[in-house]
Design an enzyme around this catalytic site. Structure first.
Site, PDB file in Angstrom:
ATOM      1  N   GLY A  37       0.798  -1.161   0.012  1.00  0.00           N
ATOM      2  CA  GLY A  37      -0.053   0.129   0.092  1.00  0.00           C
ATOM      3  C   GLY A  37       0.885   1.083  -0.054  1.00  0.00           C
ATOM      4  O   GLY A  37       2.180   1.271  -0.024  1.00  0.00           O
ATOM      5  N   GLY A  39       0.469   5.397   1.333  1.00  0.00           N
ATOM      6  CA  GLY A  39      -0.274   6.596   2.049  1.00  0.00           C
ATOM      7  C   GLY A  39       0.501   7.836   1.345  1.00  0.00           C
ATOM      8  O   GLY A  39       1.109   7.952   0.527  1.00  0.00           O
ATOM      9  N   VAL A  44       4.504   0.917   1.541  1.00  0.00           N
ATOM     10  CA  VAL A  44       4.662  -0.228   2.314  1.00  0.00           C
ATOM     11  C   VAL A  44       4.786  -1.281   1.530  1.00  0.00           C
ATOM     12  O   VAL A  44       4.027  -1.686   0.505  1.00  0.00           O
ATOM     13  CB  VAL A  44       3.449  -0.259   3.038  1.00  0.00           C
ATOM     14  CG1 VAL A  44       3.676  -1.346   4.162  1.00  0.00           C
ATOM     15  CG2 VAL A  44       3.323   0.990   3.995  1.00  0.00           C
ATOM     16  N   LYS A  59       7.706  -0.038   5.711  1.00  0.00           N
ATOM     17  CA  LYS A  59       7.267   1.182   5.527  1.00  0.00           C
ATOM     18  C   LYS A  59       8.592   2.273   5.427  1.00  0.00           C
ATOM     19  O   LYS A  59       9.361   2.346   6.186  1.00  0.00           O
ATOM     20  CB  LYS A  59       6.365   1.589   6.862  1.00  0.00           C
ATOM     21  CG  LYS A  59       6.090   2.816   6.684  1.00  0.00           C
ATOM     22  CD  LYS A  59       5.115   3.394   7.793  1.00  0.00           C
ATOM     23  CE  LYS A  59       4.634   5.049   7.465  1.00  0.00           C
ATOM     24  NZ  LYS A  59       3.558   5.191   8.432  1.00  0.00           N
ATOM     25  N   ASP A 151      -4.912  10.752  12.893  1.00  0.00           N
ATOM     26  CA  ASP A 151      -5.348  10.467  11.461  1.00  0.00           C
ATOM     27  C   ASP A 151      -5.841   9.125  11.458  1.00  0.00           C
ATOM     28  O   ASP A 151      -5.837   8.331  10.737  1.00  0.00           O
ATOM     29  CB  ASP A 151      -3.839  10.286  10.627  1.00  0.00           C
ATOM     30  CG  ASP A 151      -4.220  10.452   9.494  1.00  0.00           C
ATOM     31  OD1 ASP A 151      -5.313  10.762   8.729  1.00  0.00           O
ATOM     32  OD2 ASP A 151      -3.335  10.156   8.409  1.00  0.00           O
TER      33      ASP A 151
HETATM   34  P1  ADP Z   1       1.180   6.711   5.626  1.00  0.00           P
HETATM   35  O1  ADP Z   1       1.791   7.232   6.861  1.00  0.00           O
HETATM   36  O2  ADP Z   1       1.879   7.000   4.314  1.00  0.00           O
HETATM   37  O3  ADP Z   1      -0.297   6.913   5.555  1.00  0.00           O
HETATM   38  P2  ADP Z   1       0.840   3.841   6.316  1.00  0.00           P
HETATM   39  O4  ADP Z   1       1.565   3.656   7.479  1.00  0.00           O
HETATM   40  O5  ADP Z   1      -0.771   4.504   6.675  1.00  0.00           O
HETATM   41  O6  ADP Z   1       1.430   5.266   5.492  1.00  0.00           O
HETATM   42  O7  ADP Z   1       0.924   2.879   5.271  1.00  0.00           O
HETATM   43  C1  ADP Z   1      -0.008   3.200   3.975  1.00  0.00           C
HETATM   44  C2  ADP Z   1      -0.861   1.777   3.523  1.00  0.00           C
HETATM   45  O8  ADP Z   1       0.005   0.701   3.522  1.00  0.00           O
HETATM   46  C3  ADP Z   1      -1.830   1.469   4.458  1.00  0.00           C
HETATM   47  O9  ADP Z   1      -2.904   2.296   4.406  1.00  0.00           O
HETATM   48  C4  ADP Z   1      -2.121   0.071   4.481  1.00  0.00           C
HETATM   49  O10 ADP Z   1      -2.957  -0.090   3.184  1.00  0.00           O
HETATM   50  C5  ADP Z   1      -0.644  -0.533   3.864  1.00  0.00           C
HETATM   51  N1  ADP Z   1      -0.100  -1.007   5.004  1.00  0.00           N
HETATM   52  C6  ADP Z   1       0.616  -0.259   6.146  1.00  0.00           C
HETATM   53  N2  ADP Z   1       1.066  -1.050   6.972  1.00  0.00           N
HETATM   54  C7  ADP Z   1       0.568  -2.412   6.842  1.00  0.00           C
HETATM   55  C8  ADP Z   1       0.888  -3.735   7.436  1.00  0.00           C
HETATM   56  N3  ADP Z   1       1.502  -3.686   8.491  1.00  0.00           N
HETATM   57  N4  ADP Z   1       0.282  -4.653   6.670  1.00  0.00           N
HETATM   58  C9  ADP Z   1      -0.054  -4.521   5.773  1.00  0.00           C
HETATM   59  N5  ADP Z   1      -0.430  -3.469   4.904  1.00  0.00           N
HETATM   60  C10 ADP Z   1      -0.261  -2.087   5.573  1.00  0.00           C
HETATM   61 MG    MG Z   2      -1.874   6.210   6.338  1.00  0.00          MG
END
Ligand code: ADP
Ligand code: MG
Length: 341
Positions: A37, A39, A44, A59, A151
């Site tokens: 994913g 963000g 990630v 991440k 958030d």
């Molecule tokens: P940002 O700070 O850019 O929003 P996130 O930590 O929310 O980053 O991660 C972005 C996306 O990646 C999440 O919305 C999710 O879809 C995916 N993701 C993040 N961490 C995990 C995880 N531990 N396992 C599976 N998917 C994840």
């Molecule tokens: Mg996020």
């Protein structure tokens, strides 16, 4: 390393420097398998750790809108303080000084986000109830440590084999770390922002989490957003000026109707509506707290099991990835997988 007369692109150059360096041992332990994913701040990736043979989510800072290192360090500091069944765990940090990559190795959530605000089909109230109880427990834990998430949205709630966990502490506020109990920072995602966050006098971060959670629950229960607008100012103006409506009560409440025909509005229970009305109160002092939510009958009485039930250990997640995925991943260089956008 002999590169002959090859014309090097910047990323290949970066890679060739990295590959000659011993300091990459920690990063080389991971085989990158696929993207999980993205963000606003990070991408990630799913990585297989060759030492313990487990899957992790790595991440990595988004290279286009590069987050300040201090912000990532703050996210790490907060994650290191946390240990709760409904909060995503940090496994380790890869601080790769040569490539200047600061990577969070997190436990992997095979189910991904429980919902996205673009979903057209709402969750059934029964499913939502199960998720909500996990999230309420996780948020109650955070707030008990004086940490506000800041958030909360369905994309930051991840599904594990045995429940839901909160993730993404990228803009979280730790009152103990900062020493401030009021904030003036505007962070988060417009549709979920509490109205007081636009106040110049600042706001208390904990009640604003409850507002955002209210928007999340409304969104998942109806596949609609309670307040909409083109800008954060329009969204907040709508939140402040209109009474909260549910799609099954009033056709006007179908606020984000599009040309795509939507399914008939779902019927919500009176208990859920009561709780949402208490969460989406404009005045943060009048708003229900997370402690209040722990006692709200929608959270406590409708469940089959009592709150705080012990959970069984998650089964192995390894089956989620096929041998073919791994073969493909091994064929590509793990460092190349990290560095590619
Ligand atoms: P940002 O700070 O850019 O929003 P996130 O930590 O929310 O980053 O991660 C972005 C996306 O990646 C999440 O919305 C999710 O879809 C995916 N993701 C993040 N961490 C995990 C995880 N531990 N396992 C599976 N998917 C994840
Ligand atoms: Mg996020």
């Amino acid at each position: 390393r002999r590169l002959g007369s090859l014309k090097l692109t910047p990323s290949v150059q970066k890679l060739s420097i990295i590959m000659d360096d011993k300091e990459h041992e920690q990063l080389n332990q991971y085989i990158m398998i696929k993207d999980l994913g993205r963000g606003a701040h990070a991408k990630v990736k799913l990585g297989l750790n060759k030492m313990d043979n487990n899957l992790y989510a790595l991440k990595i800072r988004n290279e286009r809108v590069r987050v300040a290192e201090a912000a990532v360090r703050k996210e790490i500091a907060i994650l290191k303080k946390l240990s709760h069944p409904h909060v995503l765990k940090l496994h380790e940090v890869i601080d790769d000084t040569v490539s200047n990559e600061l990577i969070l190795v997190l436990e992997y959530a095979p189910g991904g986000p429980i919902f996205t605000r673009f979903n057209r089909v709402p969750l059934s109230e029964k499913v939502l109830h199960g998720y909500a109880r996990d999230i309420v427990l996780g948020l109650d834990y955070l707030h008990s440590l004086e940490i506000a998430h800041m958030d909360l949205k369905p994309e930051n709630m991840l599904k594990m084999a045995d429940g839901v966990k909160l993730c993404d502490f990228g803009v979280s506020v730790d009152s103990e770390l900062t020493g401030v109990t009021r904030s003036t920072r505007l962070a988060g995602t417009p549709a979920f922002l509490a109205p007081e966050m636009l106040d110049e006098t600042g706001y208390d971060p904990m009640p604003s989490d409850v507002w955002s959670l209210g928007v999340c629950l409304y969104n998942m229960a109806t596949a609609r957003l309670p307040f909409t607008g083109k800008t954060v100012f329009q969204i907040v103006a709508m939140a402040k000026s209109t009474e909260l409506k549910f799609p099954d009560e009033d056709a006007d409440a179908i606020v984000n109707a599009t040309t795509v025909p939507s399914p008939p509005p779902p019927k919500l229970s009176n208990l859920l509506k009561d709780m949402l009305r208490k969460m989406l109160v404009v005045d943060p002092k009048e708003r229900i707290s997370i402690a209040g939510m722990m006692e709200h009958p929608w959270v406590t009485e409708e469940g089959k099991k009592p709150l705080g039930r012990p959970r069984t250990k998650s089964p192995s997640m390894k089956l989620e990835v096929t041998e073919e995925d791994i073969d493909n991943a091994v064929r590509t260089n793990p460092l190349a997988a990290i560095l590619q956008p």
